[in-house]
Design a protein around this motif. Sequence first.
Motif, PDB file in Angstrom:
ATOM      1  N   VAL A 156       0.837  -1.200   0.000  1.00 35.28           N
ATOM      2  CA  VAL A 156       0.000   0.000   0.000  1.00 35.28           C
ATOM      3  C   VAL A 156       0.874   1.252   0.000  1.00 35.28           C
ATOM      4  O   VAL A 156       0.570   2.239  -0.684  1.00 35.28           O
ATOM      5  CB  VAL A 156      -0.971  -0.007   1.199  1.00 35.28           C
ATOM      6  CG1 VAL A 156      -1.802   1.275   1.232  1.00 35.28           C
ATOM      7  CG2 VAL A 156      -1.887  -1.229   1.136  1.00 35.28           C
ATOM      8  N   GLU A 157       1.959   1.208   0.748  1.00 37.11           N
ATOM      9  CA  GLU A 157       2.869   2.362   0.794  1.00 37.11           C
ATOM     10  C   GLU A 157       3.486   2.659  -0.569  1.00 37.11           C
ATOM     11  O   GLU A 157       3.830   3.814  -0.861  1.00 37.11           O
ATOM     12  CB  GLU A 157       3.974   2.108   1.816  1.00 37.11           C
ATOM     13  CG  GLU A 157       3.508   2.140   3.263  1.00 37.11           C
ATOM     14  CD  GLU A 157       4.603   1.770   4.243  1.00 37.11           C
ATOM     15  OE1 GLU A 157       4.519   2.202   5.409  1.00 37.11           O
ATOM     16  OE2 GLU A 157       5.544   1.030   3.849  1.00 37.11           O
ATOM     17  N   ASN A 158       3.621   1.639  -1.402  1.00 36.27           N
ATOM     18  CA  ASN A 158       4.310   1.807  -2.689  1.00 36.27           C
ATOM     19  C   ASN A 158       3.368   1.847  -3.886  1.00 36.27           C
ATOM     20  O   ASN A 158       3.814   1.710  -5.023  1.00 36.27           O
ATOM     21  CB  ASN A 158       5.335   0.686  -2.874  1.00 36.27           C
ATOM     22  CG  ASN A 158       6.524   0.842  -1.935  1.00 36.27           C
ATOM     23  OD1 ASN A 158       7.297   1.787  -2.041  1.00 36.27           O
ATOM     24  ND2 ASN A 158       6.642  -0.076  -0.988  1.00 36.27           N
ATOM     25  N   LEU A 159       2.085   2.046  -3.629  1.00 36.12           N
ATOM     26  CA  LEU A 159       1.153   2.219  -4.742  1.00 36.12           C
ATOM     27  C   LEU A 159       1.553   3.432  -5.573  1.00 36.12           C
ATOM     28  O   LEU A 159       1.956   4.474  -5.039  1.00 36.12           O
ATOM     29  CB  LEU A 159      -0.275   2.414  -4.208  1.00 36.12           C
ATOM     30  CG  LEU A 159      -0.967   1.176  -3.653  1.00 36.12           C
ATOM     31  CD1 LEU A 159      -2.224   1.582  -2.886  1.00 36.12           C
ATOM     32  CD2 LEU A 159      -1.316   0.198  -4.769  1.00 36.12           C
ATOM     33  N   LYS A 160       1.414   3.312  -6.888  1.00 36.01           N
ATOM     34  CA  LYS A 160       1.749   4.429  -7.773  1.00 36.01           C
ATOM     35  C   LYS A 160       0.479   5.188  -8.126  1.00 36.01           C
ATOM     36  O   LYS A 160      -0.368   4.675  -8.851  1.00 36.01           O
ATOM     37  CB  LYS A 160       2.455   3.944  -9.036  1.00 36.01           C
ATOM     38  CG  LYS A 160       2.862   5.110  -9.948  1.00 36.01           C
ATOM     39  CD  LYS A 160       3.592   4.659 -11.193  1.00 36.01           C
ATOM     40  CE  LYS A 160       3.953   5.870 -12.065  1.00 36.01           C
ATOM     41  NZ  LYS A 160       4.627   5.472 -13.324  1.00 36.01           N
ATOM     42  N   ILE A 161       0.351   6.386  -7.600  1.00 36.46           N
ATOM     43  CA  ILE A 161      -0.780   7.236  -7.921  1.00 36.46           C
ATOM     44  C   ILE A 161      -0.324   8.223  -8.988  1.00 36.46           C
ATOM     45  O   ILE A 161       0.788   8.781  -8.898  1.00 36.46           O
ATOM     46  CB  ILE A 161      -1.300   7.992  -6.674  1.00 36.46           C
ATOM     47  CG1 ILE A 161      -1.759   6.997  -5.604  1.00 36.46           C
ATOM     48  CG2 ILE A 161      -2.456   8.908  -7.034  1.00 36.46           C
ATOM     49  CD1 ILE A 161      -0.768   6.705  -4.537  1.00 36.46           C
ATOM     50  N   GLY A 162      -1.142   8.429 -10.003  1.00 31.24           N
ATOM     51  CA  GLY A 162      -0.722   9.315 -11.080  1.00 31.24           C
ATOM     52  C   GLY A 162      -1.894   9.933 -11.794  1.00 31.24           C
ATOM     53  O   GLY A 162      -3.058   9.624 -11.509  1.00 31.24           O
ATOM     54  N   PRO A 163      -1.620  10.815 -12.741  1.00 30.39           N
ATOM     55  CA  PRO A 163      -2.702  11.397 -13.535  1.00 30.39           C
ATOM     56  C   PRO A 163      -3.394  10.335 -14.369  1.00 30.39           C
ATOM     57  O   PRO A 163      -2.816   9.294 -14.690  1.00 30.39           O
ATOM     58  CB  PRO A 163      -1.980  12.425 -14.417  1.00 30.39           C
ATOM     59  CG  PRO A 163      -0.549  11.993 -14.440  1.00 30.39           C
ATOM     60  CD  PRO A 163      -0.294  11.323 -13.130  1.00 30.39           C
ATOM     61  N   SER A 164      -4.609  10.601 -14.731  1.00 35.15           N
ATOM     62  CA  SER A 164      -5.432   9.612 -15.426  1.00 35.15           C
ATOM     63  C   SER A 164      -4.821   9.158 -16.743  1.00 35.15           C
ATOM     64  O   SER A 164      -5.052   8.026 -17.177  1.00 35.15           O
ATOM     65  CB  SER A 164      -6.824  10.196 -15.668  1.00 35.15           C
ATOM     66  OG  SER A 164      -7.357  10.714 -14.479  1.00 35.15           O
ATOM     67  N   ILE A 165      -4.060  10.030 -17.379  1.00 36.65           N
ATOM     68  CA  ILE A 165      -3.494   9.701 -18.688  1.00 36.65           C
ATOM     69  C   ILE A 165      -2.173   8.944 -18.580  1.00 36.65           C
ATOM     70  O   ILE A 165      -1.567   8.618 -19.600  1.00 36.65           O
ATOM     71  CB  ILE A 165      -3.312  10.970 -19.536  1.00 36.65           C
ATOM     72  CG1 ILE A 165      -2.461  12.002 -18.790  1.00 36.65           C
ATOM     73  CG2 ILE A 165      -4.664  11.569 -19.925  1.00 36.65           C
ATOM     74  CD1 ILE A 165      -2.124  13.240 -19.609  1.00 36.65           C
ATOM     75  N   ASP A 166      -1.721   8.661 -17.354  1.00 37.86           N
ATOM     76  CA  ASP A 166      -0.504   7.876 -17.155  1.00 37.86           C
ATOM     77  C   ASP A 166      -0.868   6.392 -17.150  1.00 37.86           C
ATOM     78  O   ASP A 166      -1.466   5.892 -16.195  1.00 37.86           O
ATOM     79  CB  ASP A 166       0.152   8.260 -15.826  1.00 37.86           C
ATOM     80  CG  ASP A 166       1.439   7.467 -15.555  1.00 37.86           C
ATOM     81  OD1 ASP A 166       1.793   6.595 -16.374  1.00 37.86           O
ATOM     82  OD2 ASP A 166       2.077   7.716 -14.516  1.00 37.86           O
ATOM     83  N   PRO A 167      -0.519   5.653 -18.200  1.00 39.02           N
ATOM     84  CA  PRO A 167      -0.936   4.247 -18.273  1.00 39.02           C
ATOM     85  C   PRO A 167      -0.242   3.352 -17.258  1.00 39.02           C
ATOM     86  O   PRO A 167      -0.650   2.212 -17.064  1.00 39.02           O
ATOM     87  CB  PRO A 167      -0.557   3.841 -19.703  1.00 39.02           C
ATOM     88  CG  PRO A 167       0.548   4.776 -20.081  1.00 39.02           C
ATOM     89  CD  PRO A 167       0.259   6.071 -19.373  1.00 39.02           C
ATOM     90  N   THR A 168       0.792   3.851 -16.594  1.00 39.40           N
ATOM     91  CA  THR A 168       1.502   3.026 -15.608  1.00 39.40           C
ATOM     92  C   THR A 168       1.002   3.248 -14.183  1.00 39.40           C
ATOM     93  O   THR A 168       1.461   2.565 -13.269  1.00 39.40           O
ATOM     94  CB  THR A 168       3.011   3.324 -15.652  1.00 39.40           C
ATOM     95  OG1 THR A 168       3.255   4.662 -15.180  1.00 39.40           O
ATOM     96  CG2 THR A 168       3.557   3.189 -17.074  1.00 39.40           C
ATOM     97  N   ALA A 169       0.101   4.199 -13.976  1.00 34.66           N
ATOM     98  CA  ALA A 169      -0.403   4.486 -12.628  1.00 34.66           C
ATOM     99  C   ALA A 169      -1.308   3.364 -12.145  1.00 34.66           C
ATOM    100  O   ALA A 169      -2.072   2.776 -12.922  1.00 34.66           O
ATOM    101  CB  ALA A 169      -1.165   5.811 -12.616  1.00 34.66           C
ATOM    102  N   ASP A 170      -1.242   3.070 -10.848  1.00 32.84           N
ATOM    103  CA  ASP A 170      -2.153   2.088 -10.261  1.00 32.84           C
ATOM    104  C   ASP A 170      -3.559   2.659 -10.138  1.00 32.84           C
ATOM    105  O   ASP A 170      -4.538   1.952 -10.379  1.00 32.84           O
ATOM    106  CB  ASP A 170      -1.648   1.651  -8.883  1.00 32.84           C
ATOM    107  CG  ASP A 170      -0.336   0.892  -8.964  1.00 32.84           C
ATOM    108  OD1 ASP A 170      -0.160   0.117  -9.921  1.00 32.84           O
ATOM    109  OD2 ASP A 170       0.517   1.067  -8.067  1.00 32.84           O
ATOM    110  N   PHE A 171      -3.654   3.890  -9.723  1.00 34.00           N
ATOM    111  CA  PHE A 171      -4.944   4.573  -9.743  1.00 34.00           C
ATOM    112  C   PHE A 171      -4.727   6.073  -9.815  1.00 34.00           C
ATOM    113  O   PHE A 171      -3.610   6.565  -9.586  1.00 34.00           O
ATOM    114  CB  PHE A 171      -5.839   4.179  -8.560  1.00 34.00           C
ATOM    115  CG  PHE A 171      -5.363   4.593  -7.193  1.00 34.00           C
ATOM    116  CD1 PHE A 171      -5.686   5.836  -6.659  1.00 34.00           C
ATOM    117  CD2 PHE A 171      -4.624   3.721  -6.401  1.00 34.00           C
ATOM    118  CE1 PHE A 171      -5.270   6.207  -5.391  1.00 34.00           C
ATOM    119  CE2 PHE A 171      -4.206   4.080  -5.121  1.00 34.00           C
ATOM    120  CZ  PHE A 171      -4.526   5.334  -4.621  1.00 34.00           C
ATOM    121  N   GLY A 172      -5.789   6.796 -10.155  1.00 30.69           N
ATOM    122  CA  GLY A 172      -5.713   8.236 -10.326  1.00 30.69           C
ATOM    123  C   GLY A 172      -6.468   8.969  -9.233  1.00 30.69           C
ATOM    124  O   GLY A 172      -6.637   8.461  -8.124  1.00 30.69           O
TER     125      GLY A 172
END
Length: 498
Positions: free
Chosen positions: A306-322
């Motif tokens: 959970v600490e290492n989840l990748k949160i990113g902008p919606s257009i980032d295909p590598t993000a776990d969630f936006g």
Amino acid sequence: MRLIGHFIGGREVKGTSGRTADVFEPMTGTVQAKVDLATKAELRAAVENAKAAQPEWGATNPQRRVRVLMKFLELVARDNDALAELLAREHGKTLPDAKGDILRGVEVVEFALGIPQLMKGEYTEGAGPGIDIYSMRQPLGVVAGITPFNFPAMIPMWKFAPAIACGNAFILKPSERDPGVPMRLAELMLEAGLPPGILNVVNGDKEAVDAILDDPDIRAVGFVGSSPIAQYIYERAAATGKRAQCFGGAKNHAIIMPDADMDQTVDALVGAGYGAAGERCMAVSVAVPVGKTTADRLMEKLIPRVENLKIGPSIDPTADFGPLVTKEALNRVRNYVEIGIKEGAKLAVDGRGFKMQGYENGFYMGGCLFDNVTKDMRIYKEEIFGPVLSVVRAHDYDEALRLPSEHDYGNGVAIFTRDGDAARDFAARVNVGMVGINVPIPVPVAYYTFGGWKRSGFGDLNQYGPDSVRFYTKTKTVTSRWPSGVKEGAEFSIPTMK
């Protein structure tokens, strides 16, 4: 700025109410469009268009009706990337998740191609002396769907595809938070050959909802959203003689048995608990490890993930969630985290301080993980609808079984185990509508049906699958006898097959 009106009679029309709602881009926090909010008169105009168009569509043979859906599938495939980007920019979910949203809707459209088979009636020759009996399924007429923000492609398709294949005209009232994709789907249905007026989109808020519920020409309404509103719509629809299927909130549990594959289980919990920022009615929001050893092993592996989840902008295909859909939604989830702390739960991972570099005004929040949650806490009893997972430790299997069974919500549940007997017993006894065995999000395939129990579902029939045909049609039964050879004379007793 983009202005979104309504789709009535085969074209987009501007609203006349003078009221609009902001459509945000969640990853930046900016207003990207404004959507008109309908009046009762505008809803009525859509109903009049639908009412005028439906008889001819209902008389069109079912095979020709589903050819329109076949063409629609081609057009959705053609425009898939553009639809996914529009969805991601309005909702906030990542592009891969947006494509999954579209695909799960497409699967129900594919199921609807087989509706001509399911609409066949029954026939009995010689049910009595010279008497034949047969039944037929006929469309209801004008029906409506009120759909939520969290699946702006999937749930509209779940609603309108079976209804239209059955010969009905459909009024769609999507969420005003992300109306772009539903409007585009209506345009694609028209391009596919659907007659104008058969699918209308009316954007709006409670005024439009109440207009749908009170309109005498709308014969059925389907809803997905929160439980209080689901109950309100179900009761008001029933009071006006409408059919209703209304699906509400959820608190989906995942039971982790001592023999579970812990790596597989943690993968499942992370994906199902935090995907789409937890804004799913089938998200796992409660993990129930059985026994202290199981709970300790789970937390040891879960915390770093959970600490290492990748949160990113919606257009980032590598993000776990936006981001979450709105600032109000973000503040609501943060408030629940505060409540959990005050109630005595242990906040093992705190994602409230997350900021996205370059997107500081977006509606972002990191994953939160609570341990030692108890069933009397609000964060256990209420739906949070955000990236928050609560761990409730159970002493034994029977306690773990009781937790989802006794909860007010009964949408989905999962059990993780290598023990076939335990899994079989759990599936048979748990008081929940959809069950996964080593499957964290047990959304059934399109030719089964989707629906929760208790306060997760109001109404007798579920969404999609064979239930959708039953919901969107009425059965007429014909008993026939031809005069030749029939003895004349009145008969005053009740007819029997003597």
